[in-house]
Motif scaffolding. Structure first.
Motif, PDB file in Angstrom:
ATOM      1  N   THR A  21      91.953  63.501  78.633  1.00 47.95           N
ATOM      2  CA  THR A  21      91.769  63.710  77.200  1.00 47.95           C
ATOM      3  C   THR A  21      91.794  62.392  76.453  1.00 47.95           C
ATOM      4  O   THR A  21      92.461  61.437  76.867  1.00 47.95           O
ATOM      5  CB  THR A  21      92.853  64.635  76.623  1.00 47.95           C
TER       6      THR A  21
ATOM      7  N   ASP B 112      87.920  66.250  75.649  1.00 49.97           N
ATOM      8  CA  ASP B 112      88.658  66.349  76.897  1.00 49.97           C
ATOM      9  C   ASP B 112      87.826  67.026  77.973  1.00 49.97           C
ATOM     10  O   ASP B 112      86.691  67.467  77.734  1.00 49.97           O
ATOM     11  CB  ASP B 112      89.986  67.083  76.678  1.00 49.97           C
TER      12      ASP B 112
ATOM     13  N   LEU C 212      96.240  68.554  81.430  1.00 51.61           N
ATOM     14  CA  LEU C 212      95.748  67.301  80.844  1.00 51.61           C
ATOM     15  C   LEU C 212      96.226  66.062  81.592  1.00 51.61           C
ATOM     16  O   LEU C 212      95.845  64.948  81.231  1.00 51.61           O
ATOM     17  CB  LEU C 212      96.187  67.203  79.383  1.00 51.61           C
TER      18      LEU C 212
END
Length: 722
Positions: free
Chosen positions: A253, A278, A225
């Motif tokens: 995200t 995301d 992420l």
């Protein structure tokens, strides 16, 4: 000799700079009928107290004034009755309730003490956060205005070195009613270096337990992420409910976490969840939702619920939440009394395992159970009656793979114990159970069947103790049990008793299956031995050895259950505790070839500067338990206090069979009286169809003092003398 004067003066009410003393006094009725606060009498103590001809009250030398939980110390106090002016010469110290301290060089206040000026003032909240100003003005008895102010919770030395952090403001207003601090033209400084500027800012009074506002932000970096920041905001929705909203933003995200809590007169609820978009699942909505609560109903009934759901199998792992492989949701009503217990629940399982098909596992379950204890005087002992209704359903409408089962069980048991003259303990129990089962969507079993299982057991125990002159006490107890059970019909599917644990808890049970869909049959015997040792040197140990013998073997017991064949594996279990610092627990099953089929060791150590806990697990291969390879792994979690302010911690989970780590992490925490810094690094090595290995880096900084219960008061920094 010091003089004491008891004065009914409103003049000492200025001592309550954080909370008005009138809130602590009893109301009185004025001439116009309105309620007015009546101040308790103030006690004034000084080396000398006198009244001048021009009606001035003067107290000199080690002056102390008391009113309620407030205490004032000064060098001199002068009260002019004609002008209503109060002049205090410092150094001045005002303590209120142990939570607020005001220091000043001098003060001038009016008669009502609602307005006035304090020079060289410093306000200290909860012996931690301090506000230092050139001048403080009291306005309307509610507001304290501090000019050219420095705010910090760090220890300040007299060598002129700046604190680790501080907030400098042109003006700070303390609203004692709302318990808020308002900053104007504020600078946040680290080692006196300006970091950022805010024209206006509001922070809670440290004595305020709940207030709307921003909480401690955190940084999180993961290999999946990227780097992101979490900034939680707390909404106070009243005295009994609140909402916390946490945006989580990174390059990959956009997530919004939330937590809602509410307390009721007879219960509480908590809602927790997140909504995510995301790059891992493009153009898909992701998230999770948990709901928990419990309520007290009438007649001692309790209502409880625990609900969980998630958008996909990988979400919890991707976002650093507890890694569950199945989500269990339950709604239940219970009532427990001294001689009866009732529980009715509806349970739903949601699998997060890629290897499982949710339509083919029992995902919907109903359980209703009732137990009653009776103590008949005619035959003695205890009589137990159990009624249990169980049903589980698979959503797949396929023969065999979509099997649904219902079962109604009635069980009655009588227990009686005797202690003979020589100390021999005799326990007798006998009972019968009747199971009525129904099966649908499975042509290999009858749609309805009834099974009865009468049973009886006689247990002999001979406890013995011995004490030595060195303060050591031994307890030893040989055990022999002879049992019998006869199951009339076993033609029901095995959906609940596939995994059997053999331990000291069920060594003397007549059926060691975890559920009534399977029961042990035939004659059996158990031999065992319990031992315990207690030492005056603050250590104690326990051990159990036992083995089960049967007339005939039971095919439903798997190889590694330890109960297959006519003689079981030897059960070994023990525990050692040393002076509340070390605790070791071990359990294992040893077969006739003196090989372990199962073994487990758990330990915990707590020292002056360190703590360590860990486990080791060994499970032999057993296809009957869906284990085609042996399991051998250990994991530990520990911490070490490197210095009074620095603490390091680490964790590791290692698969010995595969010779690789499945997870590892390290962390470092720095904490003193004014700041807490937490740095963590975790790596997950395992992978599935939906989950990839990932690395997680976390970083948080908390400024202690603003209603944050994390200040380290035990290890405060000290000032070095040159």
């Amino acid at each position: 000799m010091r003089q004491i004067a008891s004065l009914v003066l409103s003049s000492v009410c200025f001592l309550g700079l954080s909370a008005p003393l009138s809130a602590q006094s009893a109301p009185a009725v004025s001439s116009n009928g309105s309620a007015e606060a009546v101040q308790p009498p103030a006690m004034l103590v000084a080396d000398s107290v006198f009244i001048t001809p021009d009606r001035q009250l003067i107290a000199k030398g080690n002056v102390e004034a008391f009113q309620g939980d407030t205490r004032l110390r000064a060098r001199e106090i002068v009260f002019d009755r004609e002008s209503g002016k109060l002049t205090i010469t410092g150094p001045i110290r005002i303590d209120q309730g142990g939570t607020v301290t005001v220091l000043a060089n001098s003060a001038e206040l009016d008669e009502g003490l609602q307005n006035g000026i304090l020079s060289g003032a410093r306000v200290v909240f909860d012996q931690q956060l301090q506000l230092a100003a050139l001048q403080m003005t009291r306005v309307g008895g509610r507001y304290s205005q501090l000019y050219k102010t420095s705010v910090t919770s760090c220890h300040i030395c007299e060598d002129g070195k700046p604190p680790l952090w501080q907030i400098r403001a042109q003006k700070v207003t303390h609203d004692q009613l709302e318990q808020q601090l308002y900053f104007e033209n504020a600078q946040f400084r680290v080692l006196d270096v300006p970091i950022f500027y805010l024209p206006g800012m509001r922070l809670p009074d440290p004595n305020l337990k709940r207030a709307s506002g921003f909480l401690i932000p955190s940084w999180r970096t993961t290999s999946q992420l990227g780097t992101g920041i979490k900034v939680p905001y707390f909404f106070k929705l009243g005295d009994h409910r609140d909402l916390t909203v946490t945006p989580y933003i990174s390059s990959k995200t956009k997530t919004l976490d939330f937590r809602f809590r509410q307390a009721f007169r007879r219960g509480r609820i908590e809602l927790l969840g997140a909504y995510t978009r995301d790059d891992l699942y493009p153009n898909e909505d992701r998230g999770f939702f948990y709901a928990t609560g419990d309520f007290d109903l009438v007649n001692s009934f309790k209502f409880e619920f625990d609900l969980k759901t998630v958008s996909d199998n990988a979400y919890l792992v991707d976002y650093g939440l507890p890694n569950l492989d199945r989500l269990r949701s339950e709604i239940a009503i219970t009532r427990v009394k001294r001689d009866s217990a009732f529980r009715a629940s509806v349970i739903h399982y949601e699998t997060l395992r890629d290897s499982e098909n949710e339509d083919q596992i029992p995902s919907n379950i109903i359980d209703v159970g009732y137990e009653k204890r009776l103590f008949p005087t005619s035959i003695g002992g205890e009589f137990r009656l159990n009624l249990d209704l169980h049903g589980h359903q698979r959503t797949a409408d396929i023969d065999v793979l979509g099997r649904d089962v219902t079962r109604l069980t009635a069980d009655a048991e009588w227990l009686r114990s005797w202690t003979l003259v020589q100390g021999l303990r005799v326990d007798w129990k006998m009972g019968v159970s009747i199971d009525k089962s129904g099966v649908s969507n499975d042509s290999t079993y009858p749609s309805s069947s009834t099974r009865s299982t009468p049973r009886a057991a006689l247990t002999l125990r001979y406890p013995m103790t011995r004490s030595s002159g060195s303060g050591m006490t031994h307890f030893i107890e040989p055990i022999l049990q002879v049992g019998w059970a006869n199951t009339s019909n076993a033609d029901v599917p095995n959906d609940e008793s596939n995994f059997v644990e053999f331990d000291q808890g069920n060594l003397l049970s007549l059926s060691r299956f975890p559920a009534p869909d399977r029961r042990e049959d035939g004659a059996s015997a158990v031999v065992g031995l319990n031992w315990a040792g207690y030492s005056a040197a603050k250590w104690q140990a326990f051990a159990t050895v036992g083995q089960v013998f049967r007339e005939t073997s039971i095919a439903e017991f798997s190889k590694t259950s330890g109960l297959s064949g006519t003689s079981s594996d030897i059960l070994l279990a023990g525990q050692l505790r040393l002076d509340e610092k070390l605790a070791l627990t071990a359990r294992g099953l040893v077969n006739n070839s003196l090989n372990f089929s199962k073994a487990e060791v758990r330990g915990e150590w707590t020292g002056t500067r360190s703590n360590l806990s860990g486990s080791y697990l060994w499970l032999g291969r057993d296809p009957a338990e869906n284990r085609v390879l042996a399991v051998s792994e250990f994991w530990f979690d520990g911490g070490y206090q490197v210095t009074p302010n620095w603490k390091a911690n680490a964790n590791l989970r290692y698969d010995i069979e595969d010779s690789r780590a499945t997870g590892a992490g390290v962390g470092l925490v720095y904490q003193n009286e004014c700041v807490t810094v937490n740095i963590s690094l975790n790596r997950r090595y395992t992978s599935t169809t939906s989950i990839e290995p990932s690395t997680d880096f976390g970083f948080t900084i908390a400024l202690n003092g603003f209603a944050v219960q994390s200040g380290n008061k035990e290890y405060r920094r000290s000032c070095r003398k040159s």
